[in-house]
Design an enzyme around this catalytic site. Structure first.
Site: not given
Length: 588
Positions: A189, A77, A139-140, A503
């Site tokens: 959902k 993602e 969940f999630q 760096m």
């Protein structure tokens, strides 16, 4: 019920869509279909995303939109949102990203923060658990609204499908107008599955409590013109606001009429051709010698579409104290935030610059420009010549960029990651047209370049896109070579490998007595790794092979990875040490 950081009233413009109408004159759509119809109405052609359980209804609807919307399956993602950023930056349009709930949504946070600080317009749609499960640690499930509030321009959670059309209309309007930025819309959902009476999509063109463009005050434009006309040593600093405002022509006309030297921030790079005689170089910590030193000698400092970032200003208490400050910006919050403006000019620079140009006198500050040129000559003697034309055996990053310039003629889009290679590329890359330099500026996100280059290529398919990446940053998002493999995208990957986190090592070299603490990083065989993804490649360490290797990369029909082994302990100069004034810049 919906939750929101803001729910302002909205004025809309109706978009007529071609739907089969039922006998009662109403159209029944699912929330998921409404999301995709909103995208079509907004002119979206490409979506970057990764499916999951909570956003599965939208992906199911997307199955029937394959001929209308191009979906790019990324490998993470974070890669998706950086690709959306690259798309937005190269195309000038809003980038669109899908992610699922929980870890899918939280994986967007780095990209949201990057887009927020770099003013990149995005609309991110995340799936969420069913509304009745909110707050139950399902969940999630994560509280994506509160997590992303600090790193978005606006966010909103939808729990009822009826809200989808007008909320998405506001999302696109907020993302693209004023000072652009990322917007996140979280859709439960049940709202994605819910059928509702769809009355069409209406584009948003006004929100009561949101003013994207501040009112231009003519008095301040007149005061700014007076200061510029009286100035003996005027100096322009320009940032990405020129590009975001599509004001490149207006800006060029302004500096040319006034005979004004102009220097750029790294996000402003490419707004003005690099070979323009009044383009005096790069500002900031690793910028050019003249622009930094002469910031503290000019009598009028004109800042346009830039925010006086700390990497540009150095010590604020020693920054341009002798100068009158004129600050043009669309975001009133940036005026006086870091540097007090004597004359604030609020507004869209595409509108304010012509007003200012009309009032300034036509001049040529020949002697003042010559002073910049003298500093360039000194920098060339001490730094630039040896970086671009080294006599040592080791290859330098600068000579690689120099050879790339010669073969692309300044017409390529160059996407850089974060680190030494970024500073070198920004210092030495040549650009003839706007929207050609894409980099992570304010957040400094390692891993940005590869996915952003993918997005940039989709946003400007007719242009050559070269991702210049360090060996450290490349290993953060190298899985996106899978996206290149699956799409067949023609992206050129140029890894400048110094076998260090360069760096950080440079700072440890200069400020920590060379105590190299965990910066020695090993890499895989990048050529073989690319081959595993179906991408041709090569690795070079010899100078006599470099030019032909770059030509092969650019001429190859398809994606190509070129690794160049550069000096391990080369440092980037000039440099303004942290805590110092810009006039204390070191050439070596």
């Amino acid at each position: 019920m919906s939750t929101s950081t803001n729910a302002p009233a909205v004025t809309t413009k109706e978009v007529t869509l071609d739907f089969p109408v039922q006998n009662n004159g109403e159209i029944e759509l699912s929330g998921s279909q409404a999301v995709l119809e909103a995208f079509l109405a907004e002119g979206v052609d490409t979506v970057f995303g990764y499916p999951g359980g909570a956003i599965m209804p939208i992906y199911d609807a997307l199955y029937d939109y394959n001929d209308k919307l191009k979906h790019i399956l990324v490998r993470h993602e974070q890669g998706g949102i950086h690709a959306g950023q690259g798309y937005a930056r190269s195309s000038g349009k809003v980038g669109v990203v899908f992610a699922t709930s929980g870890p899918g949504a939280t994986n967007l946070v780095t990209g949201l923060a990057d887009a927020q600080i770099d003013s990149t317009p995005l609309v991110c749609v995340t799936g969420q658990v069913f509304a009745h499960l909110l707050g139950t640690d399902a969940f999630q499930e994560t509280d994506v609204i509160n997590i992303t509030t600090p790193v978005t321009k606006w966010n909103y959670q939808i729990t009822d499908a009826n809200e989808i059309p007008h909320v998405l209309a506001k999302a696109f309007y907020i993302a693209r107008t004023g000072r652009p930025g990322p917007v996140l819309i979280d859709i439960t959902k049940n709202a994605q599955l819910q059928k509702f009476n769809y009355k069409g999509y209406q584009k948003c063109d006004h929100i009561r409590s949101y003013r994207p463009k501040p009112i231009v005050r003519k008095q301040y434009v007149e005061e700014a013109a007076k200061l510029i006309n009286e100035a003996k040593k005027p100096f322009v600093l320009f940032g990405q606001g020129i590009i975001l405002g599509r004001a490149e022509k207006e800006f060029k006309a302004f500096i040319e009429k006034g005979g004004l030297p102009a220097a750029w921030t790294i996000l402003g790079l490419s707004a003005l051709p690099t070979d323009h005689p009044q383009n005096v170089g790069m500002l900031g910590m690793h910028g050019n010698y003249g622009p930094n030193v002469l910031t503290n000698e000019c009598d009028v400092l004109i800042a346009i579409g830039m925010r006086f970032d700390d990497r540009v200003t150095g010590r604020l208490d020693k920054y341009a104290k002798q100068a009158k400050i004129i600050h043009l910006d669309i975001d009133p919050a940036e005026i006086d935030k870091n540097i007090k403006a004597d004359v604030p000019v609020w507004g869209d620079c595409r509108e304010t610059l012509p007003m200012l140009t009309k009032l300034i006198e036509k001049k040529q500050h020949t002697a003042w420009l010559a002073k910049f040129n003298e500093f360039t000559r000194q920098e060339n003697e001490v730094v630039i010549h040896d970086e671009l034309h080294p006599t040592t055996e080791e290859l330098t990053m600068g000579e690689v960029v120099h050879l790339l310039n010669e073969q692309t003629n300044g017409d390529a889009i160059i996407v850089t990651d974060v680190g030494q290679h970024q500073m070198v590329a920004c210092r030495y890359a040549k650009f003839n047209q706007s929207k050609s330099n894409i980099t992570s500026g304010g957040l400094g996100t390692m891993g940005f370049a590869l996915p952003a280059a993918i997005g940039a290529k989709f946003g400007a398919q007719h242009r050559t896109v070269v991702a210049i990446i360090g060996d450290g940053g490349f290993q953060m998002t190298l899985q996106e070579m899978g996206t290149i493999m699956q799409t067949g995208l023609n992206v050129k990957i140029l890894i400048l490998n110094n076998r260090f986190l360069g760096m950080v090592r440079q700072w440890q070299d200069m400020f920590n007595d060379k105590r190299y603490s965990f910066v020695d990083i090993q890499s895989p065989d990048y050529v073989q790794l690319a081959k595993a993804y179906g991408i041709n490649g090569n690795s070079v360490i010899r100078r006599d092979l470099l030019n032909d290797a770059i030509k092969t990369m650019l001429d190859h029909n398809g994606a190509y990875l070129l690794e160049v082994m550069v000096g391990k302990e080369n440092n980037v100069f000039p440099m303004v040490p942290q805590g110092c004034s810009v006039s204390e810049i070191r050439l070596k």
